[in-house]
Design a protein around this motif. Sequence first.
Motif, short mmCIF file in Angstrom:
data_model
loop_
_atom_site.label_atom_id
_atom_site.label_comp_id
_atom_site.label_asym_id
_atom_site.label_seq_id
_atom_site.Cartn_x
_atom_site.Cartn_y
_atom_site.Cartn_z
N ARG A 1 -21.49 94.08 -3.41
CA ARG A 1 -22.63 93.28 -2.98
C ARG A 1 -23.73 94.25 -2.52
O ARG A 1 -23.48 95.19 -1.79
N THR A 2 -24.92 94.05 -3.04
CA THR A 2 -26.06 94.86 -2.62
C THR A 2 -27.23 93.93 -2.34
O THR A 2 -27.40 92.91 -2.99
N ASP A 3 -27.99 94.29 -1.35
CA ASP A 3 -29.19 93.53 -1.00
C ASP A 3 -30.39 94.35 -1.47
O ASP A 3 -30.66 95.42 -0.90
N PRO A 4 -31.11 93.89 -2.51
CA PRO A 4 -32.22 94.68 -3.03
C PRO A 4 -33.37 94.85 -2.04
O PRO A 4 -34.28 95.64 -2.26
N ARG A 5 -33.30 94.12 -0.92
CA ARG A 5 -34.37 94.26 0.09
C ARG A 5 -34.13 95.43 1.01
O ARG A 5 -35.01 95.80 1.79
N THR A 6 -32.93 96.03 0.97
CA THR A 6 -32.63 97.17 1.84
C THR A 6 -32.70 98.46 1.02
O THR A 6 -32.41 98.46 -0.17
N PRO A 7 -33.06 99.57 1.66
CA PRO A 7 -33.08 100.85 0.93
C PRO A 7 -31.72 101.20 0.33
O PRO A 7 -31.64 101.66 -0.80
N ALA A 8 -30.64 100.97 1.07
CA ALA A 8 -29.31 101.28 0.55
C ALA A 8 -28.99 100.41 -0.67
O ALA A 8 -28.45 100.89 -1.67
N GLY A 9 -29.32 99.13 -0.58
CA GLY A 9 -29.06 98.22 -1.70
C GLY A 9 -29.84 98.62 -2.94
O GLY A 9 -29.31 98.60 -4.06
N ARG A 10 -31.10 98.98 -2.76
CA ARG A 10 -31.92 99.41 -3.90
C ARG A 10 -31.34 100.68 -4.53
O ARG A 10 -31.28 100.81 -5.76
#
Length: 163
Positions: free
Chosen positions: A58-67
């Motif tokens: 799971r990644t959140d594209p709104r966070t730097p880590a997710g991106r």
Amino acid sequence: MPAKRIFDLAATTALLLIAAPLLLLTATAAAVTSRGPLLVRNTRAGLGGRPFEMLTLRTDPRTPAGRLLRRWRLDVLPRLLHVLRGEMSLVGPCPLPPGHRSATRARLVVRPGITGLWQVSARSELPWEEMDVLDLHYIEQHWLGLDLAILTRTLPAALATRG
């Protein structure tokens, strides 16, 4: 056991041993930077049309880590487990949901792959129709040498600044 399957098992085992610290780091980054379950499950059609639950971090594209995880395709590391289980291959056509308009009979004669011809050719810059043509070309022409060529191009393609 076909050579491709033996290669998949050997290479995936080696990759999991090498990538274990990276997998732990990416899983930690995903858990710390967003809420919800660590793994996302999506139903895909495998060899012979058998459905399986494909795992992705799971990644959140709104966070730097997710991106970062998405850009470098580190969110797909859990799919190595599917290769060990025989549901996927390291190289193959894009895994599609059951009943997808492009889920033709031809696609069902090979295992879907973590990487493939279209992923190393232009990734998301190609329209879907061209990606589908590259997948079908791979299905018709696949052999271990082509798989090795695609694998050598995968890391540079994942690290490229393309979308």
